[in-house]
Design a protein around this motif. Sequence first.
Motif, PDB file in Angstrom:
ATOM      1  N   THR A  80      -1.441  -5.287   5.919  1.00 19.93           N
ATOM      2  CA  THR A  80      -2.280  -4.142   6.286  1.00 19.93           C
ATOM      3  C   THR A  80      -1.609  -3.229   7.306  1.00 19.93           C
ATOM      4  OG1 THR A  80      -3.362  -5.516   7.955  1.00 19.93           O
ATOM      5  CG2 THR A  80      -4.432  -5.360   5.801  1.00 19.93           C
ATOM      6  N   THR A  81      -0.712  -3.776   8.132  1.00 18.76           N
ATOM      7  CA  THR A  81       0.014  -2.954   9.110  1.00 18.76           C
ATOM      8  C   THR A  81       1.484  -3.337   9.102  1.00 18.76           C
ATOM      9  OG1 THR A  81      -0.362  -4.534  10.915  1.00 18.76           O
ATOM     10  CG2 THR A  81      -1.997  -2.773  10.645  1.00 18.76           C
ATOM     11  N   GLY A  82       2.325  -2.460   9.645  1.00 15.25           N
ATOM     12  CA  GLY A  82       3.750  -2.746   9.721  1.00 15.25           C
ATOM     13  C   GLY A  82       4.395  -1.977  10.857  1.00 15.25           C
ATOM     14  N   GLY A  83       5.502  -2.488  11.346  1.00 18.58           N
ATOM     15  CA  GLY A  83       6.166  -1.864  12.489  1.00 18.58           C
ATOM     16  C   GLY A  83       7.465  -1.168  12.148  1.00 18.58           C
ATOM     17  N   TYR A  84       7.859  -1.186  10.868  1.00 15.66           N
ATOM     18  CA  TYR A  84       9.079  -0.488  10.470  1.00 15.66           C
ATOM     19  C   TYR A  84       8.760   0.987  10.196  1.00 15.66           C
ATOM     20  CZ  TYR A  84      11.087  -5.149   9.745  1.00 15.66           C
ATOM     21  OH  TYR A  84      11.536  -6.429   9.919  1.00 15.66           O
ATOM     22  N   PRO A  85       9.730   1.862  10.395  1.00 13.88           N
ATOM     23  CA  PRO A  85       9.485   3.299  10.147  1.00 13.88           C
ATOM     24  C   PRO A  85       9.078   3.572   8.703  1.00 13.88           C
ATOM     25  CG  PRO A  85      11.500   2.976  11.399  1.00 13.88           C
ATOM     26  CD  PRO A  85      11.077   1.613  10.966  1.00 13.88           C
ATOM     27  N   ARG A  86       8.019   4.368   8.551  1.00 14.21           N
ATOM     28  CA  ARG A  86       7.504   4.747   7.221  1.00 14.21           C
ATOM     29  C   ARG A  86       8.135   6.079   6.839  1.00 14.21           C
ATOM     30  NH1 ARG A  86       1.758   5.151   9.580  1.00 14.21           N
ATOM     31  NH2 ARG A  86       3.149   6.148  11.061  1.00 14.21           N
ATOM     32  N   ILE A  87       9.220   6.001   6.118  1.00 16.68           N
ATOM     33  CA  ILE A  87       9.977   7.231   5.858  1.00 16.68           C
ATOM     34  C   ILE A  87       9.451   7.990   4.638  1.00 16.68           C
ATOM     35  CG2 ILE A  87      12.065   6.429   6.996  1.00 16.68           C
ATOM     36  CD1 ILE A  87      13.173   5.641   4.270  1.00 16.68           C
ATOM     37  N   ALA A  88       8.666   7.331   3.781  1.00 17.43           N
ATOM     38  CA  ALA A  88       8.150   8.021   2.593  1.00 17.43           C
ATOM     39  C   ALA A  88       6.966   7.249   2.032  1.00 17.43           C
ATOM     40  CB  ALA A  88       9.237   8.162   1.535  1.00 17.43           C
ATOM     41  N   GLN A  89       6.293   7.898   1.070  1.00 15.72           N
ATOM     42  CA  GLN A  89       5.130   7.293   0.418  1.00 15.72           C
ATOM     43  C   GLN A  89       5.138   7.685  -1.053  1.00 15.72           C
ATOM     44  OE1 GLN A  89       2.501   5.354   1.803  1.00 15.72           O
ATOM     45  NE2 GLN A  89       1.808   5.124  -0.323  1.00 15.72           N
ATOM     46  N   VAL A  90       5.238   6.697  -1.946  1.00 21.34           N
ATOM     47  CA  VAL A  90       5.157   6.973  -3.386  1.00 21.34           C
ATOM     48  C   VAL A  90       3.747   7.437  -3.707  1.00 21.34           C
ATOM     49  CG1 VAL A  90       5.319   5.976  -5.706  1.00 21.34           C
ATOM     50  CG2 VAL A  90       6.936   5.285  -3.917  1.00 21.34           C
ATOM     51  N   ILE A  91       3.616   8.534  -4.462  1.00 17.93           N
ATOM     52  CA  ILE A  91       2.282   9.060  -4.742  1.00 17.93           C
ATOM     53  C   ILE A  91       1.521   8.093  -5.657  1.00 17.93           C
ATOM     54  CG2 ILE A  91       3.118  11.413  -4.474  1.00 17.93           C
ATOM     55  CD1 ILE A  91       2.778  11.769  -7.502  1.00 17.93           C
ATOM     56  N   LYS A  92       0.208   8.079  -5.533  1.00 18.29           N
ATOM     57  CA  LYS A  92      -0.621   7.112  -6.267  1.00 18.29           C
ATOM     58  C   LYS A  92      -0.443   7.242  -7.777  1.00 18.29           C
ATOM     59  CE  LYS A  92      -5.359   5.444  -6.738  1.00 18.29           C
ATOM     60  NZ  LYS A  92      -6.762   5.603  -6.288  1.00 18.29           N
ATOM     61  N   ALA A  93      -0.328   8.460  -8.270  1.00 21.76           N
ATOM     62  CA  ALA A  93      -0.217   8.661  -9.719  1.00 21.76           C
ATOM     63  C   ALA A  93       1.093   8.117 -10.282  1.00 21.76           C
ATOM     64  CB  ALA A  93      -0.351  10.143 -10.051  1.00 21.76           C
ATOM     65  N   HIS A  94       2.054   7.789  -9.421  1.00 24.75           N
ATOM     66  CA  HIS A  94       3.326   7.234  -9.895  1.00 24.75           C
ATOM     67  C   HIS A  94       3.495   5.753  -9.576  1.00 24.75           C
ATOM     68  CE1 HIS A  94       5.945  10.965 -10.935  1.00 24.75           C
ATOM     69  NE2 HIS A  94       4.723  11.058 -11.408  1.00 24.75           N
ATOM     70  N   HIS A  95       2.425   5.116  -9.080  1.00 23.22           N
ATOM     71  CA  HIS A  95       2.523   3.668  -8.839  1.00 23.22           C
ATOM     72  C   HIS A  95       2.875   2.927 -10.124  1.00 23.22           C
ATOM     73  CE1 HIS A  95      -0.100   3.628  -4.924  1.00 23.22           C
ATOM     74  NE2 HIS A  95       1.023   4.309  -4.802  1.00 23.22           N
ATOM     75  N   HIS A  96       2.266   3.373 -11.247  1.00 20.49           N
ATOM     76  CA  HIS A  96       2.522   2.660 -12.508  1.00 20.49           C
ATOM     77  C   HIS A  96       3.982   2.810 -12.937  1.00 20.49           C
ATOM     78  CE1 HIS A  96       2.778   6.022 -15.489  1.00 20.49           C
ATOM     79  NE2 HIS A  96       2.284   6.675 -14.464  1.00 20.49           N
TER      80      HIS A  96
END
Length: 343
Positions: free
Chosen positions: A265-281
Motif C-alpha cells: 500500500t505504501t513505498g519509499g522508493y521514488p515514484r518516477i512514473a505511473q502506467v495508465i489504467k487503460a494500459h494495465h492489460h
Amino acid sequence: MSLTITKAGLLDTLQDLGRAGYRHLGINPTGAMDQYSLQVANLLVGNEREEACLELFFPAATLSFEEDALIAITGADMGATMSGENLPVNKPIWIRKGSLLHFDHLKEGYCSYLAVRGGFDIPAWLGSRSTHLRAGVGGWEGRTLKKGDQIKFRKTIQCPVDWNKNHHHTLPFGAAPLREALPSDLVFALRGPEWEELDDQSKELLSTSSFTITVPSDRMGFRLRGEQPLIRSTDRELVSTTVDFGTIQILPNGQMVVLLADHQTTGGYPRIAQVIKAHHHRLVQKRPGEQIRFKWVEYEESVRSCISQEQNLRHLQIACILKLEEHCTHEPFRNQRISKPDH
C-alpha cells in the motif's frame, strides 16, 4: 455442481476486481492482474462484470467439470484443449459434465481468465472474493489451487437438450480482441511525482530505450532491466507514501520495478512514473524476458483511454446479453444489470 483440480498449476487463484477501501489498514486491493480480460470473460457467460474468475498462469491447472457449465476463457491463449480438440479464447463454450480441460502450451500473453456462468460459490472477505495470498484469506482458502480442490458453482445449469453428445460446444459469437493501433511493446505512462529527481540522461533513456521484464517478477511487480542504470540527481531520502497498481519506482541499484495487483500500500522508493489504467492489460500480458517501452502522455489522454475502454465493455455487455438470449433460450439472461461507468 463444481469443477475439480486434477493437476495443480503454477499460480492459479480465484480473483475478481479486488477489495477497495482498506488501504488505510494496510490491506491492499489485490484482484485480477488483467481486469479488462476478467470482465470480458464474465460478460461472455452473462455474469456481472465483477464476478470472481479463475486466474491462470502457465503451466496452468487441469480442470475436471463435474457438472454442465457455460464457460469463457480470455486473456492469454494457453492452448486450451478438451478431448483432443482446441478451445477458442474470447468465446462462450458449453461444457458437458465429465469433461477434462487442459492447457497445453502458451501461445500468447501471460495470464488467462476462466469464467463460469453464475460464478463460483466462495465466500467474500471485505467485499471481495479475490485471493489475498500474503494474508492467506479470500478466494479459495486464501491460497493457490491444489490438486483435489473441488470448487462449487453458485448456479446449476444444463447444456441445451438439442445439442449432440460432444464434450463441448462453442457458441457462434465472441469478443473481438482489444486491438489498439500501437506497437505491442508500447505502454502509456504519466510522469510521476519524483520524475524531476532523475538526471537528464536518465530521462532520455526512459523515453527512448526498451526495458526487459526480468525474473523474479510476479503478481506483486515486474522488475525491469535497462541497458544502464538510471541515476537520480539527488540523494534525499523519501518518506513512505502511497503507491498503486502501475506505479514505477526506481530502486537503489538504478533499475526499476512496476507494481502490480499484489503491490504493497505504501513505498519509499521514488515514484518516477505511473502506467495508465487503460494500459494495465497491455503491461501484465507481457512475460518475463519480453521488453516494453514507455510513451509519456498527459492526464487528459489517460482519462480518454479509460473512458474508451469502459465504453467497449458496456457495448460488449449489451451485445452478449442479446446473443446469449438468442442462443441459450433455456437460460434467462435479460435480468442482468448493465454496469455504469465508474468515472
